[in-house]
Motif scaffolding. Structure first.
Motif, short mmCIF file in Angstrom:
data_model
loop_
_atom_site.label_atom_id
_atom_site.label_comp_id
_atom_site.label_asym_id
_atom_site.label_seq_id
_atom_site.Cartn_x
_atom_site.Cartn_y
_atom_site.Cartn_z
N TRP A 43 -88.08 -40.70 38.86
CA TRP A 43 -89.32 -40.12 38.31
C TRP A 43 -89.18 -38.61 38.18
CZ3 TRP A 43 -92.78 -42.42 35.61
CH2 TRP A 43 -93.14 -43.74 35.85
N SER A 46 -86.96 -37.90 35.16
CA SER A 46 -87.74 -38.07 33.93
C SER A 46 -88.67 -36.90 33.70
CB SER A 46 -88.53 -39.39 34.01
OG SER A 46 -89.22 -39.63 32.83
N GLU A 163 -87.89 -44.64 33.01
CA GLU A 163 -89.17 -45.32 32.78
C GLU A 163 -88.95 -46.83 32.71
OE1 GLU A 163 -91.67 -44.26 29.58
OE2 GLU A 163 -92.57 -42.60 30.67
#
Length: 265
Positions: A43, A46, A163
Motif C-alpha cells: 500500500w 502504491s 492494488e
C-alpha cells in the motif's frame, strides 16, 4: 493519424494499466498468503507511486501548459467529485469478498464503486496523451507518443499491481480459484480504459482545459491516497510494531524512488 487511431491507442494504454492489476494476483500462484507487513508495504509502494506521478508528472506538466490557479481549480474539482461520488455510494460499500456471489444489480453497484477509485487513474492516462502526434515525443508503431504518456502509463500500471494484490487477499480466503482472482483484479480497473478515452477526447477538443484536466487527475489521485490507501495501510498494520508505520514509510520511499528516474527522463 486519424482520431479513431488515436482513440484506439489511448484505449490500449488504459487497457494495459487495467491488465496490470491482474499481475497483483500472481503471487498467490506461488504463496498461500501475504503477511500484513508486506501488505502494508505494498500500500505504501502504491501511494508513493501515485503521489510521485501526480506531482512530477501531472502537476509539473500542467504548470507548463497553464497557471497555478488553473491547476488548483482542477485539483479542487477532482477532489470534490470523488467526495460526492463516495457520499452517494457510502451506504453501499462493497467488500471484494462479495464479488464472487454478487448478482447483476450488485455487480453494477460494485462497478460504480470501482469507478470512483480507478476512473481518476484512467483520466490521468488520457490527459497525458494530449500531445499525441506532435513532434516532441517518442516514435512507437507509427505514432509520436508524448513522454508524459509513457511515464503515466508505466506509473499507473506499477501502481495497479499492489492494488490487485489487495483485492486478491480476501478472495483467496474465500477459496476463489487463482485465475478467477486474476479476473476480478482486472475487473476492478475496467473503468480505466474508458476514463482514458473520455479524458483524451475532452482535452483534444477543448485544449484550453488541459491544465484543468491535469489538475483534476492529480487532485483525485492524491486525495484517494490520503483518504483510502494510507488509512487502509495503517488499519492493516495496527497489530504490527509501531502500527506498521515504518513499513508504510518504507513502501512510500520505494515508490518515490522507482518513479524519480522516470520523472527525470
Amino acid at each position: 493519424m486519424t482520431l479513431l487511431e488515436s482513440l484506439v491507442l489511448v484505449f490500449v494504454a488504459g487497457a494495459i494499466t487495467a491488465l496490470a492489476t491482474g499481475l497483483g494476483a500472481l503471487p498467490f500462484f506461488f504463496f498461500d498468503e501475504i503477511s500484513d507487513r508486506r501488505s502494508v508495504m505494498l500500500w505504501g509502494l502504491s501511494s508513493g507511486i501515485m503521489v510521485s506521478a501526480s506531482v512530477f508528472g501531472l502537476i509539473e506538466e500542467g504548470l507548463t501548459e497553464g497557471t497555478p490557479l488553473e491547476i488548483a481549480a482542477g485539483m479542487a474539482t477532482g477532489v470534490l467529485l470523488v467526495v460526492i461520488a463516495h457520499d452517494i455510494l457510502m451506504d453501499a460499500d462493497i467488500d471484494p469478498r462479495e464479488y464472487e456471489e454478487a448478482d447483476f444489480k450488485k455487480l453494477v453497484l460494485i462497478l460504480g464503486i470501482l469507478t470512483v477509485h480507478s476512473f481518476p487513474e484512467g483520466i490521468a492516462v488520457g490527459v497525458s496523451f494530449a500531445d499525441l502526434g506532435l513532434e516532441d515525443g517518442v516514435a512507437f508503431l507509427g505514432f509520436t507518443v508524448p513522454v508524459l504518456a509513457i511515464f503515466m502509463t508505466i506509473a499507473i500500471s506499477i501502481h495497479n499491481i499492489p492494488e490487485g494484490t489487495a483485492i486478491s487477499i480476501p478472495l483467496k480466503s474465500m477459496g476463489v480459484s487463482k485465475w478467477k482472482m486474476v479476473w476480478w483484479a482486472v475487473f476492478s480497473s475496467l473503468p480505466q480504459p474508458l476514463g482514458a478515452v473520455i479524458a483524451f477526447t475532452f482535452v483534444s477538443v477543448a485544449r484550453e482545459f488541459l491544465p484543468f484536466g491535469f489538475g483534476f487527475a492529480a487532485g483525485a489521485m492524491i486525495y484517494l491516497v490520503l483518504t483510502e490507501f494510507i488509512p487502509e495501510a495503517l488499519d492493516l498494520g495496527k497489530d504490527l510494531p509501531n502500527g506498521g508505520k515504518p513499513e508504510l514509510a518504507g513502501g512510500i520511499a520505494i515508490g518515490v524512488a522507482i518513479m524519480l528516474p522516470l520523472a527525470v527522463i
